[in-house]
Design an enzyme around this catalytic site. Structure first.
Site, PDB file in Angstrom:
ATOM      1  N   TYR A 119      -1.550  -0.680  10.971  1.00  0.00           N
ATOM      2  CA  TYR A 119      -1.708  -1.319   9.657  1.00  0.00           C
ATOM      3  C   TYR A 119      -0.512  -1.015   8.759  1.00  0.00           C
ATOM      4  O   TYR A 119       0.152  -1.919   8.241  1.00  0.00           O
ATOM      5  CB  TYR A 119      -3.012  -0.857   8.990  1.00  0.00           C
ATOM      6  CG  TYR A 119      -3.081  -1.175   7.502  1.00  0.00           C
ATOM      7  CD1 TYR A 119      -3.082  -2.494   7.055  1.00  0.00           C
ATOM      8  CD2 TYR A 119      -3.123  -0.159   6.539  1.00  0.00           C
ATOM      9  CE1 TYR A 119      -3.131  -2.795   5.695  1.00  0.00           C
ATOM     10  CE2 TYR A 119      -3.173  -0.451   5.188  1.00  0.00           C
ATOM     11  CZ  TYR A 119      -3.176  -1.768   4.770  1.00  0.00           C
ATOM     12  OH  TYR A 119      -3.214  -2.065   3.427  1.00  0.00           O
ATOM     13  N   SER A 160       2.742  -2.577   9.849  1.00  0.00           N
ATOM     14  CA  SER A 160       2.849  -4.027   9.585  1.00  0.00           C
ATOM     15  C   SER A 160       3.078  -4.271   8.096  1.00  0.00           C
ATOM     16  O   SER A 160       3.831  -5.171   7.718  1.00  0.00           O
ATOM     17  CB  SER A 160       1.613  -4.775  10.094  1.00  0.00           C
ATOM     18  OG  SER A 160       0.456  -4.407   9.369  1.00  0.00           O
ATOM     19  N   LYS A 161       2.458  -3.480   7.241  1.00  0.00           N
ATOM     20  CA  LYS A 161       2.699  -3.640   5.798  1.00  0.00           C
ATOM     21  C   LYS A 161       4.138  -3.234   5.462  1.00  0.00           C
ATOM     22  O   LYS A 161       4.804  -3.870   4.645  1.00  0.00           O
ATOM     23  CB  LYS A 161       1.700  -2.804   4.980  1.00  0.00           C
ATOM     24  CG  LYS A 161       0.270  -3.288   4.997  1.00  0.00           C
ATOM     25  CD  LYS A 161       0.077  -4.675   4.383  1.00  0.00           C
ATOM     26  CE  LYS A 161       0.308  -4.707   2.884  1.00  0.00           C
ATOM     27  NZ  LYS A 161      -0.070  -6.048   2.327  1.00  0.00           N
ATOM     28  N   THR A 189       0.820  -1.207   0.000  1.00  0.00           N
ATOM     29  CA  THR A 189       0.000   0.000   0.000  1.00  0.00           C
ATOM     30  C   THR A 189       0.859   1.264   0.000  1.00  0.00           C
ATOM     31  O   THR A 189       2.011   1.232   0.439  1.00  0.00           O
ATOM     32  CB  THR A 189      -0.890  -0.011   1.266  1.00  0.00           C
ATOM     33  OG1 THR A 189      -1.422   1.281   1.493  1.00  0.00           O
ATOM     34  CG2 THR A 189      -0.084  -0.378   2.503  1.00  0.00           C
ATOM     35  N   ASP A 190       0.286   2.373  -0.429  1.00  0.00           N
ATOM     36  CA  ASP A 190       0.998   3.656  -0.350  1.00  0.00           C
ATOM     37  C   ASP A 190       1.073   4.177   1.084  1.00  0.00           C
ATOM     38  O   ASP A 190       1.831   5.104   1.369  1.00  0.00           O
ATOM     39  CB  ASP A 190       0.354   4.707  -1.271  1.00  0.00           C
ATOM     40  CG  ASP A 190      -1.098   5.020  -0.925  1.00  0.00           C
ATOM     41  OD1 ASP A 190      -1.668   4.374  -0.024  1.00  0.00           O
ATOM     42  OD2 ASP A 190      -1.675   5.925  -1.576  1.00  0.00           O
ATOM     43  N   GLU A 191       0.298   3.553   1.991  1.00  0.00           N
ATOM     44  CA  GLU A 191       0.271   4.067   3.364  1.00  0.00           C
ATOM     45  C   GLU A 191       1.617   3.877   4.069  1.00  0.00           C
ATOM     46  O   GLU A 191       1.884   4.536   5.068  1.00  0.00           O
ATOM     47  CB  GLU A 191      -0.866   3.412   4.161  1.00  0.00           C
ATOM     48  CG  GLU A 191      -2.207   3.630   3.481  1.00  0.00           C
ATOM     49  CD  GLU A 191      -3.420   3.265   4.318  1.00  0.00           C
ATOM     50  OE1 GLU A 191      -3.323   3.292   5.551  1.00  0.00           O
ATOM     51  OE2 GLU A 191      -4.457   2.972   3.714  1.00  0.00           O
ATOM     52  N   LYS A 249     -15.281  -0.138   4.477  1.00  0.00           N
ATOM     53  CA  LYS A 249     -14.411   0.856   3.843  1.00  0.00           C
ATOM     54  C   LYS A 249     -15.285   2.007   3.333  1.00  0.00           C
ATOM     55  O   LYS A 249     -16.464   1.818   3.021  1.00  0.00           O
ATOM     56  CB  LYS A 249     -13.622   0.223   2.707  1.00  0.00           C
ATOM     57  CG  LYS A 249     -12.778  -1.007   3.138  1.00  0.00           C
ATOM     58  CD  LYS A 249     -11.447  -0.629   3.759  1.00  0.00           C
ATOM     59  CE  LYS A 249     -10.706  -1.790   4.391  1.00  0.00           C
ATOM     60  NZ  LYS A 249     -10.070  -2.719   3.532  1.00  0.00           N
ATOM     61  N   PRO A 298     -21.139   8.933   8.229  1.00  0.00           N
ATOM     62  CA  PRO A 298     -20.075   9.474   9.073  1.00  0.00           C
ATOM     63  C   PRO A 298     -18.850   9.861   8.259  1.00  0.00           C
ATOM     64  O   PRO A 298     -18.379   9.095   7.417  1.00  0.00           O
ATOM     65  CB  PRO A 298     -19.747   8.300  10.011  1.00  0.00           C
ATOM     66  CG  PRO A 298     -20.171   7.074   9.251  1.00  0.00           C
ATOM     67  CD  PRO A 298     -21.258   7.476   8.296  1.00  0.00           C
ATOM     68  N   ASN A 319     -12.036  13.411   1.257  1.00  0.00           N
ATOM     69  CA  ASN A 319     -13.091  12.462   1.658  1.00  0.00           C
ATOM     70  C   ASN A 319     -14.479  13.076   1.518  1.00  0.00           C
ATOM     71  O   ASN A 319     -15.411  12.422   1.048  1.00  0.00           O
ATOM     72  CB  ASN A 319     -12.878  12.002   3.107  1.00  0.00           C
ATOM     73  CG  ASN A 319     -11.740  11.006   3.230  1.00  0.00           C
ATOM     74  OD1 ASN A 319     -11.237  10.483   2.229  1.00  0.00           O
ATOM     75  ND2 ASN A 319     -11.321  10.729   4.455  1.00  0.00           N
ATOM     76  N   GLY A 337      -4.380   9.782  14.852  1.00  0.00           N
ATOM     77  CA  GLY A 337      -3.229   9.729  13.943  1.00  0.00           C
ATOM     78  C   GLY A 337      -3.599   9.693  12.474  1.00  0.00           C
ATOM     79  O   GLY A 337      -2.818   9.218  11.645  1.00  0.00           O
TER      80      GLY A 337
HETATM   81  P1  NAD Z   1      -9.397  -7.495   2.090  1.00  0.00           P
HETATM   82  O1  NAD Z   1      -9.399  -7.224   3.557  1.00  0.00           O
HETATM   83  O2  NAD Z   1     -10.633  -7.251   1.299  1.00  0.00           O
HETATM   84  O3  NAD Z   1      -8.992  -9.033   1.824  1.00  0.00           O
HETATM   85  C1  NAD Z   1      -7.971  -9.669   2.536  1.00  0.00           C
HETATM   86  C2  NAD Z   1      -8.103 -11.171   2.302  1.00  0.00           C
HETATM   87  O4  NAD Z   1      -7.037 -11.821   2.999  1.00  0.00           O
HETATM   88  C3  NAD Z   1      -9.410 -11.770   2.826  1.00  0.00           C
HETATM   89  O5  NAD Z   1      -9.970 -12.641   1.864  1.00  0.00           O
HETATM   90  C4  NAD Z   1      -8.983 -12.526   4.074  1.00  0.00           C
HETATM   91  O6  NAD Z   1      -9.802 -13.672   4.345  1.00  0.00           O
HETATM   92  C5  NAD Z   1      -7.553 -12.921   3.713  1.00  0.00           C
HETATM   93  N1  NAD Z   1      -6.728 -13.145   4.908  1.00  0.00           N
HETATM   94  C6  NAD Z   1      -6.589 -12.319   5.975  1.00  0.00           C
HETATM   95  N2  NAD Z   1      -5.779 -12.888   6.886  1.00  0.00           N
HETATM   96  C7  NAD Z   1      -5.377 -14.075   6.364  1.00  0.00           C
HETATM   97  C8  NAD Z   1      -4.522 -15.115   6.829  1.00  0.00           C
HETATM   98  N3  NAD Z   1      -3.916 -15.036   8.012  1.00  0.00           N
HETATM   99  N4  NAD Z   1      -4.316 -16.184   6.030  1.00  0.00           N
HETATM  100  C9  NAD Z   1      -4.921 -16.282   4.817  1.00  0.00           C
HETATM  101  N5  NAD Z   1      -5.766 -15.334   4.345  1.00  0.00           N
HETATM  102  C10 NAD Z   1      -5.983 -14.254   5.104  1.00  0.00           C
HETATM  103  O7  NAD Z   1      -8.162  -6.676   1.507  1.00  0.00           O
HETATM  104  P2  NAD Z   1      -8.002  -5.929   0.100  1.00  0.00           P
HETATM  105  O8  NAD Z   1      -8.550  -4.565   0.229  1.00  0.00           O
HETATM  106  O9  NAD Z   1      -8.468  -6.827  -0.977  1.00  0.00           O
HETATM  107  O10 NAD Z   1      -6.410  -5.805   0.057  1.00  0.00           O
HETATM  108  C11 NAD Z   1      -5.614  -6.859  -0.475  1.00  0.00           C
HETATM  109  C12 NAD Z   1      -4.150  -6.476  -0.373  1.00  0.00           C
HETATM  110  O11 NAD Z   1      -3.901  -5.284  -1.093  1.00  0.00           O
HETATM  111  C13 NAD Z   1      -3.660  -6.241   1.048  1.00  0.00           C
HETATM  112  O12 NAD Z   1      -2.366  -6.772   1.176  1.00  0.00           O
HETATM  113  C14 NAD Z   1      -3.633  -4.733   1.177  1.00  0.00           C
HETATM  114  O13 NAD Z   1      -2.655  -4.307   2.107  1.00  0.00           O
HETATM  115  C15 NAD Z   1      -3.283  -4.329  -0.243  1.00  0.00           C
HETATM  116  N6  NAD Z   1      -3.773  -3.004  -0.660  1.00  0.00           N
HETATM  117  C16 NAD Z   1      -5.084  -2.673  -0.478  1.00  0.00           C
HETATM  118  C17 NAD Z   1      -5.534  -1.419  -0.902  1.00  0.00           C
HETATM  119  C18 NAD Z   1      -6.993  -1.010  -0.774  1.00  0.00           C
HETATM  120  O14 NAD Z   1      -7.316   0.141  -1.039  1.00  0.00           O
HETATM  121  N7  NAD Z   1      -7.909  -1.914  -0.413  1.00  0.00           N
HETATM  122  C19 NAD Z   1      -4.640  -0.513  -1.474  1.00  0.00           C
HETATM  123  C20 NAD Z   1      -3.301  -0.895  -1.644  1.00  0.00           C
HETATM  124  C21 NAD Z   1      -2.884  -2.149  -1.229  1.00  0.00           C
END
Ligand code: NAD
Length: 355
Positions: free
Chosen positions: A163, A166-167, A137-139, A202, A218, A262, A296
């Protein structure tokens, strides 16, 4: 290319972005091993008919279970991994950071270790072709002011929430496995995604579904936080392109060139709904309520994706206005996915989320 020899492991393929990626890869003819533990955010309904395709193999595996992860690599002997499984919601990371460190850091470690052992068993051509695409993520880059330059591949890391920390940790591990063990790792960092099948905790789906049932909308703080929005299929295009054309050790940043406050996103949703489903009580924007800010809360994220555009020949294809209209339309139509998420039926229980 996608129907090439060997399977592709996608972790988190029952989540929002992962399910879009799996639908795309399976349609392209790839043999996909979908590794997901099905947390509250995982929903096999998001795969539709793809779930039953002969080239889709679902493995309910928790990536924090090293032995189970190793077994998947030994059984399928994949030619690539696209790692998306993560705990992904900032608010949940503030309430309970442990799961974020376990899944995002420790789970990534187990995947890298299993991929490394597997990589060592491949012949020379297999080792050269193998890719581990780590999706981030960009975060991880922290927070921008309104007038500062956008994030680019040289921006130093400065994560500020559990979050994003950890990423960031997982990104560092992925790069270390490239440098130290020569595992062909690619890291991608993307801005905020939106589109169909996003879990309604979200911002965009939460606002659409709350508005449709006449509930308050909200908005944190004064609504001035800025995000750079990308339609989920454009991110998926970026990931497929990074897999096909990215260089091992490379980093690719994907953004939608669509920075919005937002409050403007929420107002945009309200005005689309005013057209699609006019409300007797007055415009949807009357439902907007400003609530206490997230602790934060990062002010602004924005991506300069010129490097990924040049290196991969990738570009986002959806404007924010068109993508938002399509997304609002999808959630507003009679929709079995939304009903099953709302009732909790998708995981056999009722959820306490306000959808
Ligand atoms: P999401 O929360 O919709 O999906 C996460 C998936 O991971 C779920 O299906 C969940 O069951 C699975 N999961 C969680 N813990 C697990 C574990 N311990 N073992 C196996 N599976 C597990 O997330 P998303 O929004 O689809 O994001 C997917 C990825 O993309 C993430 O790594 C996130 O950091 C990254 N990302 C998301 C965004 C965004 O805007 N949503 C932007 C940039 C990057």
């Amino acid at each position: 290319m996608m129907d090439g020899q060997g399977s592709i492991v996608v972790t988190g393929g029952a989540g929002f972005i992962g399910s879009a990626l799996v639908r795309r890869l399976v349609a392209d003819g790839a043999d996909v091993v979908n590794v997901d533990s099905l947390t509250y955010a995982g929903n096999l309904d998001s795969l539709g008919a793809t779930a039953d395709a002969p080239n889709h193999h679902f493995e309910r595996v928790d990536i924090t279970d090293a032995a189970a992860v190793k077994r998947v690599f030994e059984q399928y002997r994949p030619r690539a991994v696209l790692h998306l499984a993560a705990e992904s919601h900032v608010d949940r990371s503030i309430d309970g950071p442990d799961a974020f460190v376990q899944t995002n850091v420790v789970g990534t470690l187990h995947l890298l270790q299993a991929a490394r052992s597997h990589h060592a068993t491949l012949d020379e051509a297999g080792r050269a072709a193998f890719r581990f695409v780590h999706v981030s993520t960009d975060e991880v880059f922290g927070s921008l002011e309104d007038d500062t330059a956008r994030f680019h591949t040289g921006t130093p890391y400065d994560p500020r929430s559990p979050y994003s920390a950890s990423k960031a940790g997982s990104d560092h591990l992925a790069r270390a496995w490239h440098h130290t063990f020569r595992l062909p790792v690619i890291v991608t960092n993307c801005s905020n995604n939106y589109g169909p099948y996003q879990f309604p905790e979200k911002l965009i789906p939460l606002v659409i579904l709350s508005a449709l049932r006449g509930a308050e909308l909200p908005v944190y703080g004064d609504g001035s936080n800025v995000r750079d929005w990308i339609y989920v299929d454009d991110h998926v295009d970026g990931l497929v392109t990074a897999l096909e054309r990215g260089s091992p050790g490379g980093t690719y940043l994907f953004g939608g060139d669509a920075e919005r406050r937002n409050i403007d996103v929420v107002r945009g949703i309200c005005s689309i709904l005013d057209e699609l489903r006019p409300r007797d009580e007055g415009p949807y924007a009357d439902l907007i309520r400003f609530v206490r800010d997230r602790p934060g809360h990062d002010h602004r994220y924005a991506i300069d994706s010129s490097h990924a555009r040049e290196a991969l020949g990738w570009a986002p294809r959806h404007s924010f206005d068109a993508g938002l209209r399509a997304t609002v339309g999808w959630y507003a139509r009679p929709n079995a996915w939304v009903e099953r998420v709302r009732s909790g039926a998708y995981r056999g229980e009722r959820l306490g989320v306000s959808v």
